[in-house]
Write an enzyme that holds these catalytic residues in place. Structure first.
Site, short mmCIF file in Angstrom:
data_model
loop_
_atom_site.label_atom_id
_atom_site.label_comp_id
_atom_site.label_asym_id
_atom_site.label_seq_id
_atom_site.Cartn_x
_atom_site.Cartn_y
_atom_site.Cartn_z
CD GLU A 357 -3.17 0.92 2.11
OE1 GLU A 357 -2.86 1.31 3.25
OE2 GLU A 357 -4.32 0.52 1.85
CG HIS A 388 5.26 -29.30 4.35
ND1 HIS A 388 5.84 -30.52 4.06
CD2 HIS A 388 5.84 -28.86 5.49
CE1 HIS A 388 6.71 -30.82 5.02
NE2 HIS A 388 6.73 -29.82 5.89
CE LYS A 507 -11.56 2.90 0.87
NZ LYS A 507 -10.89 3.86 1.76
O1 F6P Z 1 -8.80 1.78 2.28
C1 F6P Z 1 -7.48 1.74 2.71
C2 F6P Z 1 -7.36 2.31 4.08
O2 F6P Z 1 -7.55 3.68 4.04
C3 F6P Z 1 -6.02 1.97 4.73
O3 F6P Z 1 -5.01 2.80 4.35
C4 F6P Z 1 -6.39 2.07 6.17
O4 F6P Z 1 -5.44 1.48 7.00
C5 F6P Z 1 -7.73 1.36 6.17
O5 F6P Z 1 -8.33 1.76 4.95
C6 F6P Z 1 -8.64 1.68 7.32
O6 F6P Z 1 -8.94 3.05 7.39
P1 F6P Z 1 -9.60 3.67 8.68
O7 F6P Z 1 -8.69 3.47 9.83
O8 F6P Z 1 -9.80 5.12 8.35
O9 F6P Z 1 -10.92 2.97 8.90
#
Ligand code: F6P
Length: 547
Positions: A357, A388, A507
């Site tokens: 990421e 394995h 998203k």
């Molecule tokens: O969608 C990726 C992300 O933004 C990550 O970088 C982050 O760790 C995760 O989602 C959770 O985000 P949040 O802590 O804002 O719920």
């Protein structure tokens, strides 16, 4: 000029021509001092790079590249709170989270150290209340189960660390069980809710943004479950059974968690770098406040080393630069992480997020498209089990893969000879595998006579990372080493390791597709997606008709 046209990069390319065809067997035969030359130690960690396809010249040229990219200045920029995350216009100050209280750190004129320690101390008070049985559920029961609801950085770090350090929990806190729920499909939550008692369960909703649909959906289901089981109103349930850990207090309050049940951190803490903040509450609950402090202290030790050691002896720098060598000069784009200690089972998943990421990027800080490779595909598994499963490919497949072997030198000191023997067996396998991957079947006397399908070509590079024992300090140092490695690589590649725009579009598209499950599939949806939506709708209709 991009880095791949720079003098140091060109020099490495030329040098690579003379190393590419060299087998590790030749390198070991030519130089019996490789271990002495390429093994470095600092802050609890020993890193043996001698099984990497490098020479002393390689290391020197890599250090030249780091110096050319002004790495020492970029390290200083990270620690001193410069805006190293330009696309979000902010610093990345995870190192400040593990800095001792007495060291002030001024950012924009404010001493953030005071705020950090105030937040940590507030977390410790809550942890003590839960451990001492002072925090009570709706019917007065002390808390027995804590469920951390979060995803990505709000889940993987605490989960990995709790599993690694669970054994360090002092006796008096062992009857509290810490669970983790991340997946939006609800399977983890459903499994847990089936066997815990609502009145003695506390949910920690961990979300930096407090907008992550995965986390909020799980939190909603958990709250409904409590309301249904208690017959009490949401407000009362929230007071007794929910803590929010967030950098967005207003959003947590709007969701229904009162200010007094909130712990805060800051937008300059990246999600995947956040377990050192109050996001680490699950770790403190599982292992105790003192162990959490030790964990921070271990990471701080590595920070001090990273900030002060010369580049040529600097563990995170060497780890990063040898990675760059493999990726950009030896064309290796797969990286396996192989812990030989079951307590580290979640380290590969944790590093998947940390590395991919952070550095899974293809444009420079200035927005120019890159002409060179960045983060490789990283995956892993507890080494003995992976032997394995996918080691066949490491030994005889067509892909070059770089490996990190990770293991403590000693374990089970106070638990009897049988378990100590099991640890020795795991270590023997760890060393055997890295030896075979490097040297292939040249370790045998008569390998040349074996049929082709039994041959081991070797020449797969690996680093072995060891520490004396696994404990909160050594784990903190190990993870900080990887964090800094990622930063160093981003400096060389001229990319931003602290944003993650590549996760956003999915998203939005998911939200718009969700509507199409109940309505007509939109005409501008591609035929594959439309076909799948129609299949889901048909199956649901048939199942409803049958029911
Ligand atoms: O969608 C990726 C992300 O933004 C990550 O970088 C982050 O760790 C995760 O989602 C959770 O985000 P949040 O802590 O804002 O719920």
């Amino acid at each position: 000029m991009t880095v791949d046209h720079s003098p140091a990069w060109i020099a490495l390319n030329t040098h690579a021509d003379s190393v590419r065809d060299k087998h590790l067997t030749e390198m070991f035969a030519e130089d019996t001092q490789r271990f002495e030359k390429f093994c470095f130690s600092a802050a609890h960690c020993l890193t043996d790079f001698s099984k990497q396809r490098i020479t002393e010249d390689t290391l020197q040229l890599l250090i030249d590249l780091a110096a050319q990219q002004q790495l020492p200045q970029r390290i200083e920029a990270l620690f001193s709170g410069e805006k190293v995350n330009p696309s979000e216009n902010r610093p990345a100050l995870h190192t400040a989270l593990r800095q001792p209280k007495e060291l002030p750190l001024l950012v924009d004129g404010n001493d953030i150290s005071t705020e950090i320690h105030a937040s940590l101390e507030r977390m410790e008070v809550l942890v003590d209340q839960i451990h001492n049985g002072q925090w009570r559920g709706y019917d007065g029961s002390p808390i027995k189960n804590v469920v951390n609801i979060g995803v990505g950085g709000s889940d993987l770090g605490p989960l990995m660390t709790c599993r690694a350090l669970g054994q360090f929990a002092p006796e008096h806190i062992r009857d509290i069980e810490v669970h983790f729920v991340s997946s939006m499909d609800g399977s983890q939550l459903a499994r847990i809710l089936n066997h815990i008692d609502p009145a003695s369960t506390l949910f920690i909703v961990s979300s930096k943004s407090f907008t992550t649909i995965d986390t909020l959906t799980n939190a909603n289901t958990a709250r409904e479950w409590l309301v249904d089981n208690s017959g009490l109103p949401i407000e009362l349930i929230s007071q007794h059974h929910f803590i929010a850990i967030t950098a967005s207090p207003n959003k947590a309050a709007t969701w229904g968690i009162p200010e007094k049940n909130q712990l805060h951190f800051w937008d300059w803490t990246g999600g995947r770098y956040s377990m050192w903040s109050v996001i680490g509450m699950a770790i403190a609950l599982q292992t105790g406040n003192e162990n959490f402090r030790q964990f921070l202290a271990g990471a701080h030790k590595m920070d001090v080393h990273f900030r002060s050691a010369p580049l040529g002896e600097n563990l995170p720098v060497l780890l990063a630069m040898i990675g760059i060598w493999n990726i950009n000069f030896l064309d290796i784009h797969a990286h396996a992480v192989l812990p030989y200690d079951g307590r580290l089972e979640h380290v590969p998943a944790y590093l998947e997020q940390l590395e991919m990421e952070s550095n899974g990027k293809s444009v420079t800080l200035q927005g120019d498209k890159l002409n060179y490779a960045t983060c490789p595909i990283l995956w892993g598994e507890v080494g003995p089990n992976a032997q394995h499963a996918f080691y066949q490919l490491l030994h005889q497949g067509t892909e070059s893969v770089m490996c990190d072997f990770i293991a403590p030198a000693i374990r089970y000191q106070d638990q009897g000879e049988d378990l100590q023997a099991q640890h020795q067996l795991a270590l023997a396998n760890c060393l055997a595998q890295s030896r075979l991957l490097a040297l292939g079947d040249s370790v045998l006397d008569d390998a040349d006579n074996a049929p082709a399908h039994k041959r081991y070509r070797g020449n797969q590079p690996s680093t072995t990372i060891m520490f004396d024992t696994l404990n909160p300090e050594s784990l903190g140092a190990l993870i900080a080493m990887y964090e800094h490695k990622v930063y160093v690589q981003s400096v060389i590649w001229e990319i931003n390791p602290f944003d993650q725009w590549g996760v956003e579009l999915g998203k939005h598209v998911a939200t718009s597709l969700l509507d199409q499950f109940t309505e007509q599939a939109s005409s501008d949806t591609d035929c594959s997606t439309k076909g799948l939506i129609q299949y889901i709708q048909r199956q649901r209709k048939e199942s409803n008709d049958e029911g």
